[in-house]
Write an enzyme that holds these catalytic residues in place. Structure first.
Site, mmCIF file in Angstrom:
data_model
loop_
_atom_site.group_PDB
_atom_site.id
_atom_site.type_symbol
_atom_site.label_atom_id
_atom_site.label_comp_id
_atom_site.label_asym_id
_atom_site.label_seq_id
_atom_site.Cartn_x
_atom_site.Cartn_y
_atom_site.Cartn_z
ATOM 1 N N LYS A 1 0.833 -1.219 0.000
ATOM 2 C CA LYS A 1 0.000 0.000 0.000
ATOM 3 C C LYS A 1 0.861 1.259 0.000
ATOM 4 O O LYS A 1 0.786 2.105 0.907
ATOM 5 C CB LYS A 1 -0.966 0.021 1.188
ATOM 6 C CG LYS A 1 -1.967 -1.135 1.173
ATOM 7 C CD LYS A 1 -2.976 -1.020 2.304
ATOM 8 C CE LYS A 1 -3.979 -2.146 2.316
ATOM 9 N NZ LYS A 1 -3.465 -3.467 2.721
ATOM 10 N N ILE B 1 5.158 10.802 -1.853
ATOM 11 C CA ILE B 1 5.563 11.513 -3.070
ATOM 12 C C ILE B 1 6.295 10.535 -3.984
ATOM 13 O O ILE B 1 6.823 9.510 -3.534
ATOM 14 C CB ILE B 1 6.464 12.731 -2.747
ATOM 15 C CG1 ILE B 1 7.730 12.283 -2.002
ATOM 16 C CG2 ILE B 1 5.701 13.784 -1.970
ATOM 17 C CD1 ILE B 1 8.817 13.350 -1.974
HETATM 18 O O1 6AU Z 1 -8.828 -12.284 5.372
HETATM 19 P P1 6AU Z 1 -8.211 -11.406 6.429
HETATM 20 O O2 6AU Z 1 -9.209 -10.454 7.020
HETATM 21 O O3 6AU Z 1 -7.486 -12.184 7.480
HETATM 22 O O4 6AU Z 1 -7.056 -10.571 5.721
HETATM 23 C C1 6AU Z 1 -7.294 -9.645 4.704
HETATM 24 C C2 6AU Z 1 -6.023 -9.144 4.124
HETATM 25 C C3 6AU Z 1 -5.122 -8.351 5.074
HETATM 26 C C4 6AU Z 1 -5.406 -6.895 4.752
HETATM 27 O O5 6AU Z 1 -4.265 -6.078 4.951
HETATM 28 C C5 6AU Z 1 -5.801 -6.949 3.281
HETATM 29 O O6 6AU Z 1 -6.332 -8.248 3.039
HETATM 30 N N1 6AU Z 1 -6.815 -5.948 2.849
HETATM 31 C C6 6AU Z 1 -6.587 -5.109 1.749
HETATM 32 C C7 6AU Z 1 -5.521 -5.268 0.788
HETATM 33 C C8 6AU Z 1 -5.234 -6.528 0.199
HETATM 34 O O7 6AU Z 1 -4.981 -4.325 0.293
HETATM 35 C C9 6AU Z 1 -7.493 -4.104 1.452
HETATM 36 C C10 6AU Z 1 -8.714 -4.030 2.140
HETATM 37 O O8 6AU Z 1 -9.568 -3.234 1.822
HETATM 38 N N2 6AU Z 1 -8.941 -4.916 3.144
HETATM 39 C C11 6AU Z 1 -8.033 -5.881 3.515
HETATM 40 O O9 6AU Z 1 -8.339 -6.661 4.421
HETATM 41 O O10 6AU Z 1 -3.780 -8.658 4.754
#
Ligand code: 6AU
Length: 376
Positions: free
Chosen positions: A102, A106
């Site tokens: 993520k 800049i």
């Molecule tokens: O299935 P989980 O909830 O154990 O893990 C979800 C994973 C985590 C979060 O950092 C990531 O997905 N994530 C992201 C990503 C991939 O960018 C975006 C988001 O909106 N929600 C999210 O959970 O590693």
């Protein structure tokens, strides 16, 4: 989301043929080959657990998602370290590595964070993602860094620094006279001669004080993804070639968390940035399909996904994690929201048997895809 957009009903094999990005084209073919649209979010505690999980769940997944900065014991060695081990497992099982970094800053800073520093993410992660709150120019900066990196890895740089007679100790990088990322640019270092001058003639030396610097440049397929790991497993997944050396970006367009502050305007800016950088942006991390223009063919990868325990009502409500994360089932995300790949972390990692749970998710997600495109 437009329910009628052609990408919602076009099989992945066809979308591969229309893909703008070489890595997206490859990923669609891999998905068809493995009958999988599953990304495992490998949010475990240690490097050892990460490598073991990648090896065990590898057959079920097409993308392995990492957060390298939450792994203790991450080994930064570019040849034998954790990134190199994951790269070898990616070749063995046929999956791409997505570092969920993520990026947001800049342009100059993200270029350095992406290509240099301790983790050298670009060396081992095929895909990464960016939050473009800092503005669309950040995407341009990352695309430029990736293009320069690709140019550079077409040469394997072996430099020996000796006093007097050259000896066989080699460095790959990190010399004081490297570029701003601490790397040697082959052509600059050798006075600007180009790729036609490779081979035996490409070995030159120059005297710096009493130090002789000898460099040789050889064409290399994917040298920045070392071909061996300490375990010595060098097998390659059958049925498909190794991925292209291109790097890809996913734009973080929408999040799964409760109260997410990303506005419609922000999401629309992501769509515009994606269309402006089709040679680098593969698609989105989003909660629904954002393909609306007739020629949009971006891939959508979606976190916040869980299945109810085996035997329970499949389309029931799935509770969040109490820390803001919200979950939907693969069927809802793929069939109704129109996403292509589901990202699953704790749903798999916390199961009694993660590899077989990964298989359960793979089957459900693939079934949802087949039903969406009318192949079931
Ligand atoms: O299935 P989980 O909830 O154990 O893990 C979800 C994973 C985590 C979060 O950092 C990531 O997905 N994530 C992201 C990503 C991939 O960018 C975006 C988001 O909106 N929600 C999210 O959970 O590693």
């Amino acid at each position: 989301m437009s329910q009628k957009h052609p990408t919602l009903t076009t099989p992945f094999g066809e979308r591969a043929k229309q893909a703008d990005h070489p890595l997206t084209e490859y990923l669609y073919r891999l998905m068809v080959l493995k009958s999988s649209n599953l990304c495992l979010s490998a949010d475990v505690h240690t490097a050892r657990e990460l490598v073991t999980l990648a090896d065990k769940a590898g057959p079920s997944i097409v993308v392995l998602k990492t957060h390298y900065d939450l792994i203790s014991g991450w080994d930064y060695n570019p040849v034998t370290g954790t990134g190199a081990k994951l790269a070898a497992l990616a070749r063995k099982h046929g999956f791409l590595i997505f570092e969920d970094r993520k990026f947001v800053d800049i342009g100059k800073t993200v270029q350095m964070q992406y290509t240099a520093g301790t983790a050298r993410i670009i060396d081992w992660a095929h895909i990464t993602n960016a939050n473009i709150d800092a503005g669309k120019d950040m995407v341009w900066a990352m695309a430029e860094a990736a293009a320069k990196w690709k140019e550079r890895i077409n040469y394997e740089v072996k430099t020996s620094v000796t006093v007097g007679t050259p000896v066989s100790d080699h460095f790959d990088d990190g010399l004081e006279n490297g570029d701003e990322n601490g790397r040697l640019d082959p052509r600059e270092q050798l006075g600007g001669y180009g790729s036609n001058d490779r081979g035996a003639d490409a070995r030159k030396g120059s005297i710096v004080s009493i130090t002789t610097v000898t460099q040789s440049f050889e064409p290399a397929g994917s040298p920045r993804l070392p071909k061996s790991i300490s375990e010595g497993d060098e097998s390659v997944f059958p049925g498909i070639e190794e991925p292209p050396t291109d790097r890809g970006l996913l734009l973080l367009a929408q999040m799964s968390s409760k109260g997410c502050l990303m506005t419609r305007e922000y999401t629309q800016a992501c769509v515009e940035a994606a269309r402006e950088h089709k040679n680098f942006v593969m698609g989105y991390v989003a909660q629904e399909s954002l393909n609306t223009a007739p020629d949009d063919n971006f891939i959508h990868i979606t976190p916040g996904c869980k299945l109810p325990p085996e035997g329970e009502e499949e389309n029931g409500h799935i509770k969040g994690d109490g820390l803001g994360q919200q979950y939907n089932t693969p069927a809802k995300l793929i069939n109704i929201k129109g996403t292509d790949i589901i990202i699953v972390g704790r749903g798999i990692i916390c199961a009694d048997d993660p590899p077989s749970e990964a298989e359960r998710y793979r089957k459900k997600a693939w079934k949802a895809y087949l039903s969406r495109v009318g192949l079931e």
